[in-house]
Design a protein around this motif. Structure first.
Motif, PDB file in Angstrom:
ATOM      1  N   GLU A 220     -14.969  42.023   1.884  1.00 35.98           N
ATOM      2  CA  GLU A 220     -16.103  43.146   1.586  1.00 35.98           C
ATOM      3  C   GLU A 220     -16.070  43.112  -0.228  1.00 35.98           C
ATOM      4  O   GLU A 220     -16.863  43.396  -0.596  1.00 35.98           O
ATOM      5  N   LYS A 221     -14.845  42.989  -0.535  1.00 38.21           N
ATOM      6  CA  LYS A 221     -14.698  43.028  -2.138  1.00 38.21           C
ATOM      7  C   LYS A 221     -15.584  41.780  -2.805  1.00 38.21           C
ATOM      8  O   LYS A 221     -16.446  41.983  -3.726  1.00 38.21           O
ATOM      9  N   ALA A 222     -15.269  40.683  -2.184  1.00 37.86           N
ATOM     10  CA  ALA A 222     -16.006  39.273  -2.141  1.00 37.86           C
ATOM     11  C   ALA A 222     -17.500  39.799  -2.279  1.00 37.86           C
ATOM     12  O   ALA A 222     -18.340  39.278  -3.129  1.00 37.86           O
ATOM     13  N   ARG A 223     -18.048  40.419  -1.166  1.00 38.19           N
ATOM     14  CA  ARG A 223     -19.448  40.713  -0.896  1.00 38.19           C
ATOM     15  C   ARG A 223     -20.139  41.547  -2.026  1.00 38.19           C
ATOM     16  O   ARG A 223     -21.344  41.253  -2.589  1.00 38.19           O
ATOM     17  N   ALA A 224     -19.132  42.615  -2.438  1.00 36.07           N
ATOM     18  CA  ALA A 224     -19.586  43.626  -3.296  1.00 36.07           C
ATOM     19  C   ALA A 224     -19.722  42.865  -4.977  1.00 36.07           C
ATOM     20  O   ALA A 224     -20.638  43.093  -5.640  1.00 36.07           O
ATOM     21  N   ILE A 225     -18.880  41.942  -5.275  1.00 30.91           N
ATOM     22  CA  ILE A 225     -18.919  41.206  -6.398  1.00 30.91           C
ATOM     23  C   ILE A 225     -20.190  40.387  -6.555  1.00 30.91           C
ATOM     24  O   ILE A 225     -20.877  40.305  -7.716  1.00 30.91           O
ATOM     25  N   GLY A 227     -22.963  40.705  -4.281  1.00 27.50           N
ATOM     26  CA  GLY A 227     -24.123  41.572  -4.038  1.00 27.50           C
ATOM     27  C   GLY A 227     -24.683  41.366  -2.597  1.00 27.50           C
ATOM     28  O   GLY A 227     -25.849  41.708  -2.358  1.00 27.50           O
ATOM     29  N   TYR A 228     -23.704  40.857  -1.814  1.00 30.41           N
ATOM     30  CA  TYR A 228     -24.224  40.593  -0.453  1.00 30.41           C
ATOM     31  C   TYR A 228     -23.663  41.706   0.414  1.00 30.41           C
ATOM     32  O   TYR A 228     -22.930  42.603   0.188  1.00 30.41           O
ATOM     33  N   SER A 229     -24.669  42.195   1.398  1.00 26.42           N
ATOM     34  CA  SER A 229     -24.400  43.149   2.429  1.00 26.42           C
ATOM     35  C   SER A 229     -23.298  42.881   3.317  1.00 26.42           C
ATOM     36  O   SER A 229     -23.063  41.736   3.446  1.00 26.42           O
ATOM     37  N   LEU A 230     -22.730  43.728   3.970  1.00 30.91           N
ATOM     38  CA  LEU A 230     -21.620  43.586   4.855  1.00 30.91           C
ATOM     39  C   LEU A 230     -22.237  42.571   6.060  1.00 30.91           C
ATOM     40  O   LEU A 230     -21.350  41.954   6.548  1.00 30.91           O
ATOM     41  N   GLY A 231     -23.275  42.831   6.531  1.00 27.36           N
ATOM     42  CA  GLY A 231     -23.688  42.068   7.724  1.00 27.36           C
ATOM     43  C   GLY A 231     -24.305  40.731   7.480  1.00 27.36           C
ATOM     44  O   GLY A 231     -24.815  40.018   8.304  1.00 27.36           O
ATOM     45  N   GLU A 232     -24.653  40.319   6.208  1.00 30.74           N
ATOM     46  CA  GLU A 232     -25.451  39.430   5.858  1.00 30.74           C
ATOM     47  C   GLU A 232     -24.500  37.944   5.933  1.00 30.74           C
ATOM     48  O   GLU A 232     -23.406  37.967   5.538  1.00 30.74           O
ATOM     49  N   ILE A 233     -25.291  37.301   6.566  1.00 24.60           N
ATOM     50  CA  ILE A 233     -24.666  35.734   6.758  1.00 24.60           C
ATOM     51  C   ILE A 233     -24.713  35.016   5.450  1.00 24.60           C
ATOM     52  O   ILE A 233     -26.027  34.792   4.910  1.00 24.60           O
ATOM     53  N   ILE A 234     -23.668  34.534   4.775  1.00 32.65           N
ATOM     54  CA  ILE A 234     -23.656  33.698   3.580  1.00 32.65           C
ATOM     55  C   ILE A 234     -23.655  32.295   3.721  1.00 32.65           C
ATOM     56  O   ILE A 234     -22.547  31.733   4.264  1.00 32.65           O
ATOM     57  N   THR A 235     -24.653  31.490   3.476  1.00 33.21           N
ATOM     58  CA  THR A 235     -24.878  30.065   3.735  1.00 33.21           C
ATOM     59  C   THR A 235     -24.629  29.509   2.303  1.00 33.21           C
ATOM     60  O   THR A 235     -24.748  30.148   1.120  1.00 33.21           O
ATOM     61  N   MET A 236     -24.218  28.262   2.274  1.00 29.84           N
ATOM     62  CA  MET A 236     -24.240  27.288   0.965  1.00 29.84           C
ATOM     63  C   MET A 236     -25.688  27.823   0.156  1.00 29.84           C
ATOM     64  O   MET A 236     -25.630  27.700  -1.065  1.00 29.84           O
ATOM     65  N   GLU A 237     -26.649  27.441   0.989  1.00 28.90           N
ATOM     66  CA  GLU A 237     -27.846  27.575   0.333  1.00 28.90           C
ATOM     67  C   GLU A 237     -28.293  29.220  -0.261  1.00 28.90           C
ATOM     68  O   GLU A 237     -28.843  29.153  -1.424  1.00 28.90           O
TER      69      GLU A 237
END
Length: 661
Positions: A220-225, A227-237
């Motif tokens: 959760e901390k990495a997402r906050a840093i 700016g990603y939301s909790l449910g958002e899928i983070i891809t390389m793109e």
């Protein structure tokens, strides 16, 4: 004759049904979620008891708080009635307890077969109406540390054929592996939660990049840093889209270099969140590779360093404006004139050292500075100062701790030079600059601690993978071997039977290879028997595999040695031996461990072709870099002695406390 044939047929059918049940259990317990383990064990106990006409089956586990207690955790009773639920103490079964702790099975077809020393155990059995007993110790790694699996007959005495006992032992091992895996999973989850809490408290975000799917897992901390939301899928793109356009290639190059050269990722770059503000990030990661050598994932941490970069930029601007005076004045300036017996210093010097503004007479400032040097660093600083005065060193460059009268302990970077000497060489005037580096030292320590956590997480990941290989993959191979063995027995033609035999033997060899790989990932002997036995075992294994003649010379290892120090020396020795086998063309090597200077000194020497440690290619070696990183994290030292044609020696020293204060 017909009745005998019918009995034989029934026995064969029961045996086949029991074997099928065991095969089903083996398959069922592989990768079974930890939340389902207890219910699945209860179901398996019921099916075994029904098939073998056993009245009562109990899985006992040793208490983690009282070594005298063993508690029934899984029970099947053939009919309604009181079920064992209370722990049993040693006084009720002293002989049985000794046998179980010694790793010996208890096979009792009749209470009359119990030895004389089991008189108390016999009376306990009679008290509970037990007429026959089979008790199997449950062991992990050869140590009966889990508990016992007991089968009890209440209606009549019961024979326990050796073949049946062996199969029930296998059932017990299936249960043991499942319970052990459950415990490890719970412990790992707790460890991950603690690490995540520590990282969040430090403002650090943890992440893992799955290289095949090119997706990130992030706390959760990495997402906050980022700016990603909790449910958002983070891809390389999506991550690259967040990176500043001018830094995208920098990030890509860092990842490609890490994968290609197998070195850690360490990169600072800018991101542009949706709000349009530019922020600086520092990311550090370690690549993890599959057994095949392909990249599996990258595990790492990220921290927002925007404020630090702004401060650095402001400092660079100031430094550029004062380039001519930077070396002389720096942040705090002083000059000592021994001929005149006076000290000149600026306001920044007084601030850093806490020197009273009214105390200006003679050499009092110099005396004040010496009196406030940290006791642990004072002698080193004064010795180096004496060398400066004697002309042995110039300039004096040192970092040390200083006890500020108000602010407490500080770290100071100090550069001193000689300005003038008399005709005899005696020092007349010296000057220098001081800089307060307390915050940067704290930041270095924080990064050092994070690196230690990463290596610890790496070792835990290796241990988990080793357990998965040992507990799951080998179980699957065992099931396949059993099935192929059946096919071999059932084959009507010899060529087919021979083919099945070849497949079965190949599965057995593969199982042995998997077991060896699991050991390489995480040698359990290191935790169970210590560094000495682990090194002996590793040398025996590598000697058998490579043909290299390995000698081991070990001093007794102190009883109190930090786990970090033990793991560090083992991994250094392991990497050094593997390098000798792969690259040195050596015929023999010697591993030595000695107690030295409050720690342990390890040396790995071979008689191979040697190399030039200063060569560019060698300096980029992942193995040597890994050794240096591990040794550095425990405040140790690593030296490499080698030359072409003269063999090689890796010498590592680590403090016994693992670098902790």
């Amino acid at each position: 004759m017909a009745e005998h044939a019918r009995r034989s047929t029934d026995q064969l059918e029961n045996r086949l049904e029991f074997e099928t049940l065991i095969a089903e259990m083996s398959s069922r317990f592989i990768n079974l979620p930890s939340a389902e383990v207890d219910a699945e064990i209860e179901l398996a106990l019921r099916r075994v008891c029904e098939l073998l006409d056993i009245d009562l089956a109990v899985l006992w586990q040793w208490s983690t708080t009282d070594a005298d207690l063993i508690t029934p955790t899984h029970v099947h009773y053939a009919w309604e009635g009181p079920r064992p639920s209370e722990p049993m103490r040693q006084a009720m079964y002293p002989w049985s307890r000794r046998e179980m702790l010694a790793g010996r099975m208890i096979v009792v077809p009749s209470l009359e077969t119990l030895p004389e020393e089991a008189a108390v155990d016999r009376e306990t059995c009679r008290l509970f109406g037990i007429k026959a007993v089979l008790c199997i110790p449950l062991a992990v790694g050869g140590k009966p540390s889990v508990g016992a699996l007991g089968f009890n007959c209440l209606r009549s005495e019961h024979d326990w054929p050796a073949a049946l006992v062996k199969r029930l032992q296998f059932v017990g091992q299936i249960f043991t592996n499942a319970l052990s895996r459950k415990r490890h999973e719970i412990a790992l989850r707790e460890s991950e939660e603690r690490l995540s809490l520590a990282a969040d408290a430090a403002g650090v975000g943890l992440w893992t990049l799955d290289y095949e799917s090119r997706t990130f897992w992030a706390t959760e901390k990495a997402r906050a840093i980022f700016g990603y939301s909790l449910g958002e899928i983070i891809t390389m793109e999506s991550f690259e889209a967040l990176v500043h356009p001018e830094d995208v290639e920098l990030v890509r190059s860092a990842i490609e270099r890490s994968v290609g050269e197998r070195v850690p990722i360490d990169v600072e770059y800018r991101i542009v969140p949706p709000d349009g503000t530019v922020r600086w990030m520092a990311s550090r990661g370690t690549p993890q590779f599959k057994a095949s050598g392909e990249l599996d994932r990258v595990m790492g941490v990220s921290i927002d360093i925007t404020e630090r970069r702004r401060a650095e930029e402001a400092f660079r601007v100031t430094e550029a404006r004062m380039a001519a005076a930077a070396e002389l004045a720096g942040l705090a300036f002083y000059e000592v004139n021994f001929g005149e017996g006076v000290v000149y210093n600026d306001d920044r010097f007084r601030e850093i050292c806490g020197f009273p503004s009214k105390q200006e007479q003679g050499l009092e400032a110099l005396q004040f500075w010496m009196e406030h040097l940290h006791p642990d660093d004072r002698q080193q600083v004064l010795d180096l100062r004496a060398q400066l005065h004697a002309g042995i060193v110039d300039p004096l460059i040192i970092e040390y701790r200083y006890l500020h009268p108000i602010d407490g302990e500080k770290w100071i970077h100090h550069i001193g030079r000689v300005l003038e000497r008399d005709a005899s060489g005696k020092l007349l005037v010296s000057f220098g600059v001081l800089r307060d580096i307390t915050e940067s030292k704290r930041s270095e320590e924080a990064l050092r601690e994070l690196s230690r956590h990463l290596i610890g997480a790496h070792e835990e990941e290796r241990a988990l993978l080793a357990r998965e290989l040992h507990d799951d993959v080998t179980q699957r191979l065992a099931v396949l071997a059993i099935e192929v063995g059946r096919a071999e027995l059932a084959a009507a033609q010899e060529p087919l039977a021979e083919a099945m035999r070849s497949v079965r033997e190949g599965l057995v060899r593969l199982s042995e290879d998997v077991h060896t790989l699991a050991y390489q990932l995480h040698p359990s002997v290191l935790e169970e028997l210590g560094l000495g036995e682990a090194l002996r075992t590793e040398c025996e294994r590598l000697g058998r595999r490579s043909g290299l003649a390995l000698a081991v010379e070990l001093d007794p290892v102190p009883s109190v040695v930090a786990k970090d120090a033990v793991f560090c020396l083992f991994r250094v020795a392991q990497e050094a031996l593997n390098n000798a086998i792969r690259h040195s063309e050596a015929l023999s090597a010697t591993v030595t461990v000695r107690q030295f200077d409050g720690g342990l000194l390890l040396s790995v020497r071979d008689d191979g072709i040697g190399f030039d440690p200063a060569a560019e290619g060698r300096r980029k070696s992942l193995g040597l870099a890994s050794m240096r990183e591990r040794v550095k994290l425990v405040n140790g030292t690593l030296d490499i002695e080698s030359a072409p044609g003269r063999g090689a020696a890796i010498i590592a020293w680590v403090p016994a406390n693992g670098g902790s204060q």
